[in-house]
Design a protein around this motif. Structure first.
Motif, PDB file in Angstrom:
ATOM      1  N   ARG A 128       2.464  -0.164 -24.406  1.00 38.12           N
ATOM      2  CA  ARG A 128       1.813   1.106 -24.732  1.00 38.12           C
ATOM      3  C   ARG A 128       2.756   1.987 -25.562  1.00 38.12           C
ATOM      4  N   GLY A 129       4.017   2.067 -25.143  1.00 38.55           N
ATOM      5  CA  GLY A 129       4.980   2.886 -25.879  1.00 38.55           C
ATOM      6  C   GLY A 129       5.227   2.364 -27.285  1.00 38.55           C
ATOM      7  N   THR A 130       5.335   1.044 -27.428  1.00 41.36           N
ATOM      8  CA  THR A 130       5.558   0.462 -28.748  1.00 41.36           C
ATOM      9  C   THR A 130       4.370   0.699 -29.663  1.00 41.36           C
ATOM     10  N   ARG A 131       3.176   0.526 -29.128  1.00 40.42           N
ATOM     11  CA  ARG A 131       1.967   0.753 -29.920  1.00 40.42           C
ATOM     12  C   ARG A 131       1.879   2.211 -30.382  1.00 40.42           C
ATOM     13  N   GLN A 132       2.154   3.136 -29.488  1.00 39.12           N
ATOM     14  CA  GLN A 132       2.090   4.554 -29.844  1.00 39.12           C
ATOM     15  C   GLN A 132       3.180   4.918 -30.855  1.00 39.12           C
ATOM     16  N   TYR A 133       4.360   4.321 -30.677  1.00 41.33           N
ATOM     17  CA  TYR A 133       5.449   4.575 -31.635  1.00 41.33           C
ATOM     18  C   TYR A 133       5.074   4.100 -33.024  1.00 41.33           C
ATOM     19  N   LEU A 134       4.500   2.910 -33.116  1.00 41.70           N
ATOM     20  CA  LEU A 134       4.118   2.372 -34.417  1.00 41.70           C
ATOM     21  C   LEU A 134       3.012   3.200 -35.062  1.00 41.70           C
ATOM     22  N   VAL A 135       2.077   3.683 -34.245  1.00 43.04           N
ATOM     23  CA  VAL A 135       1.003   4.511 -34.788  1.00 43.04           C
ATOM     24  C   VAL A 135       1.564   5.819 -35.341  1.00 43.04           C
ATOM     25  N   VAL A 136       2.426   6.485 -34.551  1.00 39.12           N
ATOM     26  CA  VAL A 136       3.008   7.754 -34.997  1.00 39.12           C
ATOM     27  C   VAL A 136       3.851   7.555 -36.248  1.00 39.12           C
ATOM     28  N   SER A 137       4.683   6.511 -36.254  1.00 29.19           N
ATOM     29  CA  SER A 137       5.542   6.255 -37.415  1.00 29.19           C
ATOM     30  C   SER A 137       4.724   5.908 -38.646  1.00 29.19           C
ATOM     31  N   THR A 138       3.644   5.162 -38.466  1.00 33.78           N
ATOM     32  CA  THR A 138       2.802   4.786 -39.602  1.00 33.78           C
ATOM     33  C   THR A 138       2.104   6.006 -40.192  1.00 33.78           C
ATOM     34  N   VAL A 139       1.573   6.859 -39.340  1.00 29.67           N
ATOM     35  CA  VAL A 139       0.869   8.056 -39.827  1.00 29.67           C
ATOM     36  C   VAL A 139       1.828   8.969 -40.576  1.00 29.67           C
ATOM     37  N   PHE A 140       2.963   9.269 -39.980  1.00 30.30           N
ATOM     38  CA  PHE A 140       3.910  10.154 -40.643  1.00 30.30           C
ATOM     39  C   PHE A 140       4.526   9.496 -41.875  1.00 30.30           C
ATOM     40  N   GLY A 141       4.734   8.182 -41.812  1.00 30.16           N
ATOM     41  CA  GLY A 141       5.241   7.478 -42.987  1.00 30.16           C
ATOM     42  C   GLY A 141       4.277   7.553 -44.148  1.00 30.16           C
ATOM     43  N   ALA A 142       2.979   7.437 -43.859  1.00 32.27           N
ATOM     44  CA  ALA A 142       1.969   7.540 -44.910  1.00 32.27           C
ATOM     45  C   ALA A 142       1.942   8.942 -45.507  1.00 32.27           C
ATOM     46  N   VAL A 143       2.070   9.961 -44.652  1.00 31.16           N
ATOM     47  CA  VAL A 143       2.086  11.347 -45.152  1.00 31.16           C
ATOM     48  C   VAL A 143       3.283  11.577 -46.064  1.00 31.16           C
ATOM     49  N   VAL A 144       4.455  11.143 -45.613  1.00 29.10           N
ATOM     50  CA  VAL A 144       5.669  11.304 -46.417  1.00 29.10           C
ATOM     51  C   VAL A 144       5.564  10.529 -47.723  1.00 29.10           C
ATOM     52  N   ALA A 145       5.025   9.307 -47.655  1.00 26.36           N
ATOM     53  CA  ALA A 145       4.907   8.478 -48.861  1.00 26.36           C
ATOM     54  C   ALA A 145       3.995   9.130 -49.895  1.00 26.36           C
ATOM     55  N   VAL A 146       2.879   9.687 -49.446  1.00 22.01           N
ATOM     56  CA  VAL A 146       1.958  10.343 -50.379  1.00 22.01           C
ATOM     57  C   VAL A 146       2.615  11.560 -51.025  1.00 22.01           C
ATOM     58  N   ILE A 147       3.283  12.376 -50.218  1.00 22.49           N
ATOM     59  CA  ILE A 147       3.951  13.569 -50.763  1.00 22.49           C
ATOM     60  C   ILE A 147       5.021  13.170 -51.773  1.00 22.49           C
ATOM     61  N   ASP A 148       5.852  12.186 -51.408  1.00 22.72           N
ATOM     62  CA  ASP A 148       6.923  11.755 -52.304  1.00 22.72           C
ATOM     63  C   ASP A 148       6.378  11.150 -53.596  1.00 22.72           C
ATOM     64  N   THR A 149       5.328  10.334 -53.469  1.00 27.14           N
ATOM     65  CA  THR A 149       4.755   9.695 -54.658  1.00 27.14           C
ATOM     66  C   THR A 149       4.193  10.724 -55.628  1.00 27.14           C
ATOM     67  N   VAL A 150       3.419  11.668 -55.103  1.00 28.38           N
ATOM     68  CA  VAL A 150       2.832  12.705 -55.962  1.00 28.38           C
ATOM     69  C   VAL A 150       3.920  13.540 -56.616  1.00 28.38           C
ATOM     70  N   PHE A 151       4.937  13.904 -55.850  1.00 24.43           N
ATOM     71  CA  PHE A 151       6.024  14.710 -56.403  1.00 24.43           C
ATOM     72  C   PHE A 151       6.779  13.959 -57.494  1.00 24.43           C
TER      73      PHE A 151
END
Length: 204
Positions: free
Chosen positions: A44-67
């Motif tokens: 459960r902890g690993t699954r939640q960690y991967l979900v949180v990291s994936t969501v925030f990673g996608a947000v950061v990637a979009v911001i960085d790419t656009v910039f």
């Protein structure tokens, strides 16, 4: 790239085995309840960690790419993808994702563009990856910031790049097998940053 392919293959095979693993844990709940509980908490902890990291990673990637695209740094999509991947590396992943676009910004636009890229990346990292994400990840997986950094160092030394990417899941596995599986040792989880262990350890 080899490490990335290995991680993706590992995730694929883990997904294929997930159903059988859940059935096995269900059968062990009667004979080995502590072990079943520890492994359930780990998954459960690993699954939640991967979900949180994936969501925030996608947000950061979009911001960085656009910039990067806006300021004219070559390969903006590639560096956005790199930012997404390095987001799975605790604490220092931001620096790894920053170096290539910063160097290209220096070569392409001089020191002004270089400073701009470093400042924007730093602000995004400070707000998202250093303030919001660690708080959610820490509450999700039950590991303190110090333990997370130490796990990154240890697993990086043992397994290189793969160890850096899988540092948190591997640490959660070790914690499940050595701490959570033994009711008498669960109080150690509190020292690792797991508040649930402190609550469990309180006398009734």
């Amino acid at each position: 790239m080899t490490s990335l392919v290995f991680v993706l293959a590992l995730v694929l095979f883990s997904a294929m085995d997930a159903r059988g693993f859940s059935d096995t844990l269900a059968r062990l709940e009667t004979d080995r309840p502590a072990f079943a509980s520890a492994m359930t908490s780990f998954t459960r902890g690993t699954r939640q960690y991967l979900v949180v990291s994936t969501v925030f990673g996608a947000v950061v990637a979009v911001i960085d790419t656009v910039f990067l695209w806006f300021v004219g740094v070559p390969g903006a999509i590639l560096w956005g993808l790199l930012a997404f991947i390095t987001n799975y590396i605790p604490n220092i992943g931001f620096l790894i994702g920053l170096v290539p676009p910063a160097i290209l910004a220096l070569l392409e636009g001089g020191w002004g563009m270089f400073v701009l890229v470093v400042v924007v990346y730093s602000v995004v990292n400070l707000v998202i990856q250093s303030v919001i994400q660690p708080k959610l990840v820490g509450d999700t997986v039950g590991l303190s910031a110090v333990v997370t950094v130490l796990s990154l160092v240890v697993w990086s030394l043992l397994r290189g790049g793969i160890g850096a990417v899988l540092a948190v899941p591997l640490t959660l596995l070790v914690k499940a097998l050595l701490v959570d599986v033994d009711p008498d040792s669960r109080w150690l989880g509190g020292l690792l940053g797991d508040r649930r262990a402190l609550t469990t350890a309180e006398p009734s």
